[in-house]
Design a protein around this motif. Structure first.
Motif, PDB file in Angstrom:
ATOM      1  N   LEU B  72     -84.482  -9.422  49.704  1.00  0.00           N
ATOM      2  CA  LEU B  72     -84.301  -9.253  48.252  1.00  0.00           C
ATOM      3  C   LEU B  72     -82.985  -9.917  47.829  1.00  0.00           C
ATOM      4  O   LEU B  72     -81.938  -9.659  48.417  1.00  0.00           O
ATOM      5  N   THR B  73     -83.044 -10.781  46.814  1.00  0.00           N
ATOM      6  CA  THR B  73     -81.808 -11.433  46.354  1.00  0.00           C
ATOM      7  C   THR B  73     -81.374 -10.828  45.018  1.00  0.00           C
ATOM      8  O   THR B  73     -82.200 -10.510  44.172  1.00  0.00           O
ATOM      9  N   ILE B  74     -80.054 -10.714  44.881  1.00  0.00           N
ATOM     10  CA  ILE B  74     -79.502 -10.068  43.687  1.00  0.00           C
ATOM     11  C   ILE B  74     -78.561 -11.034  42.979  1.00  0.00           C
ATOM     12  O   ILE B  74     -77.677 -11.630  43.608  1.00  0.00           O
ATOM     13  N   GLY B  75     -78.760 -11.206  41.680  1.00  0.00           N
ATOM     14  CA  GLY B  75     -77.857 -12.027  40.868  1.00  0.00           C
ATOM     15  C   GLY B  75     -77.038 -11.116  39.971  1.00  0.00           C
ATOM     16  O   GLY B  75     -77.540 -10.123  39.470  1.00  0.00           O
ATOM     17  N   TYR B  76     -75.765 -11.458  39.777  1.00  0.00           N
ATOM     18  CA  TYR B  76     -74.875 -10.610  38.984  1.00  0.00           C
ATOM     19  C   TYR B  76     -74.245 -11.433  37.871  1.00  0.00           C
ATOM     20  O   TYR B  76     -73.657 -12.484  38.117  1.00  0.00           O
ATOM     21  N   MET B  94     -76.349 -27.152  40.491  1.00  0.00           N
ATOM     22  CA  MET B  94     -76.866 -27.916  41.634  1.00  0.00           C
ATOM     23  C   MET B  94     -76.224 -27.416  42.935  1.00  0.00           C
ATOM     24  O   MET B  94     -76.909 -27.151  43.922  1.00  0.00           O
ATOM     25  N   ARG B  95     -74.901 -27.267  42.902  1.00  0.00           N
ATOM     26  CA  ARG B  95     -74.213 -26.804  44.113  1.00  0.00           C
ATOM     27  C   ARG B  95     -74.669 -25.400  44.502  1.00  0.00           C
ATOM     28  O   ARG B  95     -74.873 -25.097  45.676  1.00  0.00           O
ATOM     29  N   THR B  96     -74.796 -24.532  43.482  1.00  0.00           N
ATOM     30  CA  THR B  96     -75.210 -23.153  43.770  1.00  0.00           C
ATOM     31  C   THR B  96     -76.602 -23.145  44.403  1.00  0.00           C
ATOM     32  O   THR B  96     -76.860 -22.408  45.354  1.00  0.00           O
ATOM     33  N   ALA B  97     -77.491 -23.975  43.857  1.00  0.00           N
ATOM     34  CA  ALA B  97     -78.859 -24.033  44.393  1.00  0.00           C
ATOM     35  C   ALA B  97     -78.835 -24.519  45.841  1.00  0.00           C
ATOM     36  O   ALA B  97     -79.544 -23.981  46.702  1.00  0.00           O
ATOM     37  N   LEU B  98     -78.001 -25.510  46.117  1.00  0.00           N
ATOM     38  CA  LEU B  98     -77.923 -26.035  47.488  1.00  0.00           C
ATOM     39  C   LEU B  98     -77.330 -24.984  48.430  1.00  0.00           C
ATOM     40  O   LEU B  98     -77.807 -24.790  49.545  1.00  0.00           O
ATOM     41  N   TRP B  99     -76.276 -24.292  47.959  1.00  0.00           N
ATOM     42  CA  TRP B  99     -75.655 -23.251  48.803  1.00  0.00           C
ATOM     43  C   TRP B  99     -76.620 -22.119  49.096  1.00  0.00           C
ATOM     44  O   TRP B  99     -76.533 -21.463  50.119  1.00  0.00           O
ATOM     45  N   SER B 100     -77.541 -21.880  48.173  1.00  0.00           N
ATOM     46  CA  SER B 100     -78.467 -20.771  48.402  1.00  0.00           C
ATOM     47  C   SER B 100     -79.615 -21.180  49.341  1.00  0.00           C
ATOM     48  O   SER B 100     -80.541 -20.403  49.557  1.00  0.00           O
ATOM     49  N   GLY B 101     -79.540 -22.395  49.859  1.00  0.00           N
ATOM     50  CA  GLY B 101     -80.465 -22.795  50.920  1.00  0.00           C
ATOM     51  C   GLY B 101     -81.622 -23.673  50.477  1.00  0.00           C
ATOM     52  O   GLY B 101     -82.502 -23.980  51.284  1.00  0.00           O
ATOM     53  N   LEU B 102     -81.634 -24.085  49.218  1.00  0.00           N
ATOM     54  CA  LEU B 102     -82.732 -24.948  48.762  1.00  0.00           C
ATOM     55  C   LEU B 102     -82.482 -26.392  49.195  1.00  0.00           C
ATOM     56  O   LEU B 102     -81.330 -26.821  49.338  1.00  0.00           O
ATOM     57  N   GLY B 103     -83.588 -27.154  49.369  1.00  0.00           N
ATOM     58  CA  GLY B 103     -83.453 -28.580  49.644  1.00  0.00           C
ATOM     59  C   GLY B 103     -83.116 -29.319  48.352  1.00  0.00           C
ATOM     60  O   GLY B 103     -83.229 -28.754  47.263  1.00  0.00           O
ATOM     61  N   VAL B 104     -82.722 -30.609  48.481  1.00  0.00           N
ATOM     62  CA  VAL B 104     -82.291 -31.360  47.297  1.00  0.00           C
ATOM     63  C   VAL B 104     -83.380 -31.455  46.217  1.00  0.00           C
ATOM     64  O   VAL B 104     -83.095 -31.194  45.044  1.00  0.00           O
ATOM     65  N   LEU B 141     -76.379 -16.691  33.460  1.00  0.00           N
ATOM     66  CA  LEU B 141     -77.802 -16.364  33.629  1.00  0.00           C
ATOM     67  C   LEU B 141     -78.502 -17.466  34.416  1.00  0.00           C
ATOM     68  O   LEU B 141     -79.311 -17.205  35.299  1.00  0.00           O
ATOM     69  N   ALA B 142     -78.165 -18.713  34.083  1.00  0.00           N
ATOM     70  CA  ALA B 142     -78.792 -19.848  34.773  1.00  0.00           C
ATOM     71  C   ALA B 142     -78.443 -19.836  36.262  1.00  0.00           C
ATOM     72  O   ALA B 142     -79.276 -20.195  37.105  1.00  0.00           O
ATOM     73  N   LEU B 143     -77.228 -19.392  36.592  1.00  0.00           N
ATOM     74  CA  LEU B 143     -76.827 -19.332  38.017  1.00  0.00           C
ATOM     75  C   LEU B 143     -77.707 -18.345  38.780  1.00  0.00           C
ATOM     76  O   LEU B 143     -78.107 -18.602  39.917  1.00  0.00           O
ATOM     77  N   ALA B 144     -77.998 -17.207  38.135  1.00  0.00           N
ATOM     78  CA  ALA B 144     -78.894 -16.238  38.783  1.00  0.00           C
ATOM     79  C   ALA B 144     -80.293 -16.839  38.916  1.00  0.00           C
ATOM     80  O   ALA B 144     -80.998 -16.607  39.891  1.00  0.00           O
ATOM     81  N   PHE B 145     -80.678 -17.641  37.928  1.00  0.00           N
ATOM     82  CA  PHE B 145     -82.010 -18.258  37.933  1.00  0.00           C
ATOM     83  C   PHE B 145     -82.162 -19.262  39.079  1.00  0.00           C
ATOM     84  O   PHE B 145     -83.152 -19.241  39.804  1.00  0.00           O
ATOM     85  N   VAL B 146     -81.157 -20.146  39.259  1.00  0.00           N
ATOM     86  CA  VAL B 146     -81.319 -21.165  40.307  1.00  0.00           C
ATOM     87  C   VAL B 146     -81.327 -20.558  41.705  1.00  0.00           C
ATOM     88  O   VAL B 146     -81.877 -21.131  42.630  1.00  0.00           O
TER      89      VAL B 146
END
Lengths: 293, 287
Positions: B72-76, B94-104, B141-146
């Protein structure tokens, strides 16, 4: 009576916030409107806190342009920010204010204590102002304003940052004050407007788009607010819309009902939003017309 | 957003003590978070922000624990979201999405969608320091979304918004939760009861670090049933053994909340509001 007559109000040269603006209030009222519509500026202009005000400002039958000392004798003002002398206790602060209004010491102390009680601040009287919570500071400032027996009370964002009980205390107090002097408050909460229950003025783009009672404002939306099942939402003709706690329907604002639409009794929020939607002709109102996914 | 009735996480007897005196900020918080919108309400300094930060793992509890699925992932989204001064929303997302383990490719797609969804396209390449308050909030909000958060915690997201901006915020939330990969549950701290009534399915009341109520909005209101009255006159007669009594002015009289066993006959019953239920819950002795 408070009046702005043909006023041009500017913070910076040639950039008027209001131009030829007129508004007359014979009784207590609540000012509401989108952020940046000029609510706070109107109050600040009346106190002489705006660099340039052309036109006529009146408090009662006194014209006060430039005579700011005179204005401040007849007005009490609560600004939008919480600025208190942090080295004083709340009791010292309120007593000092009462003394400045000419009360003798003992009387000032009693008046300060009684005002603190009205705002449920008795327990905080001995505490330094710096230790007060945000809500307590807001109420302390209001207590300071109420001490002065002025003709009008101008309260800018009275309930900003207050919790539900604090908000109820403050609005109820303002409501009671309005029975014996004029109160003009600004707010961003329609709950405040409803509970204050006085004349409502909606500002938009530095213009008055509504002036009337809460009941009239609410009635404006009658016949224009509907509960619409998602399957019937017409994307092409969708005006304003609002999510509902139920997942399979939306609240939709429209000029007329369509088949399958269930008319809702409008709330004060609906009256306000419908007034804004109905007055939207400029581009920035696309925001309200965004499509449902 | 799915609305099945299994909790996504459960908080059990959470306690946090801080400072030299180890004063409890959160004394005993227990609740279950279900899918949908849950409002977190309570007086100032009740422990709402501390609770959200605990769930977001900003703080560690002194006692108690949170039970939830491992993945379960939690965004704050804090009350005053910060930004990186030189980083634009596009680069930060973009960086946040990459750090969270997504591919490019997936990170690029999500960044694009997040910018679009949160109406940040115009400010996508603006340095963070130039974003206004509304843009910063939408960026949070967008950061929690990505990150594809399953649960989103929001701390007073609408405190300074006017009614139209507040509506836009809830439209954003609705749009987001309609996405197939949108969050399943939201826990939203607020002081604004009309918002709770208008948008939320469930409500959690805390006071002095303790849970006072957990349940549906309708259930909270019903706790004040048979204690709410309308009267032409304010309170004047003595308070006969009531432990709770409030009166406030209305345009046409007074609203009264009282638990008097024998209310005066001139008091007429009134439909309870959420405020009535909230006060009953805080006093903790609703019958």
């Amino acid at each position: 009576m408070l009046e702005w007559d043909q006023c041009t109000i500017e913070y910076q040269p040639n950039r008027p916030v209001f131009e030829n603006f007129s508004l007359r209030l014979d009784d207590s009222a609540c000012l509401i409107g989108p952020a940046g519509c000029g609510k706070s500026t109107l109050l600040a202009a009346m106190m002489g806190f705006v660099p340039r005000v052309d036109g006529r400002l009146r408090v009662g039958n006194r014209q006060i342009n430039g005579l700011w000392d005179l204005a401040r004798q007849h007005l009490s003002y609560l600004g939008p920010t919480n600025v208190l002398p942090l080295h004083l206790t709340l009791g010292e602060y309120l007593t000092e204010l009462a003394r400045l209004d000419g009360l003798p010491w003992l009387s000032a102390i009693r008046t300060a204590a009684s005002m603190a009680e009205r705002l449920q601040l008795t327990e905080a009287l001995g505490r330094p102002n710096r230790q007060l919570s945000f809500g307590m500071k807001r109420r302390a400032l209001l207590a300071g304003c109420l001490l002065k027996p002025s003709e009008w009370l101008l309260v800018d964002h009275a309930t900003l940052g207050l919790d539900p009980e604090e908000r109820r205390t403050v609005i109820d107090l303002l409501h009671r004050e309005a029975s014996h002097r004029g109160v003009l408050m600004t707010t961003i909460h329609l709950d405040d407007v409803h509970d204050f229950g006085k004349h409502v003025v909606i500002l938009r783009g530095s213009q008055v788009i509504f002036g009337g009672s809460t009941a009239v404002l609410q009635e404006r939306a009658r016949g224009h607010v509907f509960r619409v099942p998602l399957s019937l939402v017409d994307q092409e003709r969708l005006g304003g819309w609002q999510p509902l706690p139920e997942v399979d329907a939306l609240k939709v604002f429209r000029q007329d009902a369509q088949p399958g639409y269930q008319e809702l009794l409008p709330s004060l929020d609906d009256g306000y939003l419908w007034t804004l939607f109905a007055s939207s002709e400029d581009a920035d109102d696309d925001e309200e017309r965004r499509h449902v996914p | 957003m799915s609305h099945d009735q299994r909790p996504l996480l459960e908080v059990r007897r959470l306690r946090v003590a801080r400072g030299r005196a180890q004063e409890p900020v959160l004394a005993d918080a227990s609740f279950k978070l279900y899918p949908g919108y849950t409002a977190l309400i309570g007086p100032s300094a009740a422990g709402k922000t501390t609770l959200l930060r605990l769930l977001a793992r900003v703080y560690r509890p002194t006692h108690g624990h949170v039970v939830m699925a491992e993945n379960l992932t939690i965004g704050y989204v804090p009350e005053f979201p910060g930004v990186y001064h030189r980083l634009s929303p596009r680069r930060l997302l973009m960086r946040t999405a990459l750090w969270s383990g997504l591919g490019v490719p997936e990170a690029t797609l999500r960044t694009h969608r997040a910018l679009d969804q949160m109406r940040l396209n115009d400010a996508a390449d603006t340095p963070g320091r130039r974003l206004d308050e509304g843009q910063r909030r939408r960026l949070a909000l967008a950061l929690a979304f990505v990150q594809g958060a399953d649960v989103v915690l929001l701390d007073e997201p609408t405190a300074t918004l006017d009614p139209r901006q507040r509506l836009a915020f809830w439209q954003d939330m609705y749009t987001w939760s309609k996405q197939a990969d949108g969050p399943k549950a939201y826990l939203i701290a607020t002081h604004h009861l009309a918002e709770v009534d208008g948008y939320c399915q469930r409500v959690l009341v805390i006071d002095r670090g303790r849970t006072r109520f957990e349940g549906s909005v309708a259930h909270l209101k019903s706790r004040a049933q048979s204690h709410t009255y309308w009267s032409q006159e304010s309170l004047s007669s003595p308070n006969e053994g009531a432990w709770l009594e409030y009166a406030w002015s209305l345009a046409d009289g007074y609203a009264i909340l009282s638990d008097r066993p024998h209310p005066p006959s001139e008091w007429k019953p009134r439909t309870p509001s959420l405020w009535d239920g909230y006060v009953m819950a805080l006093r903790g002795r609703a019958r």
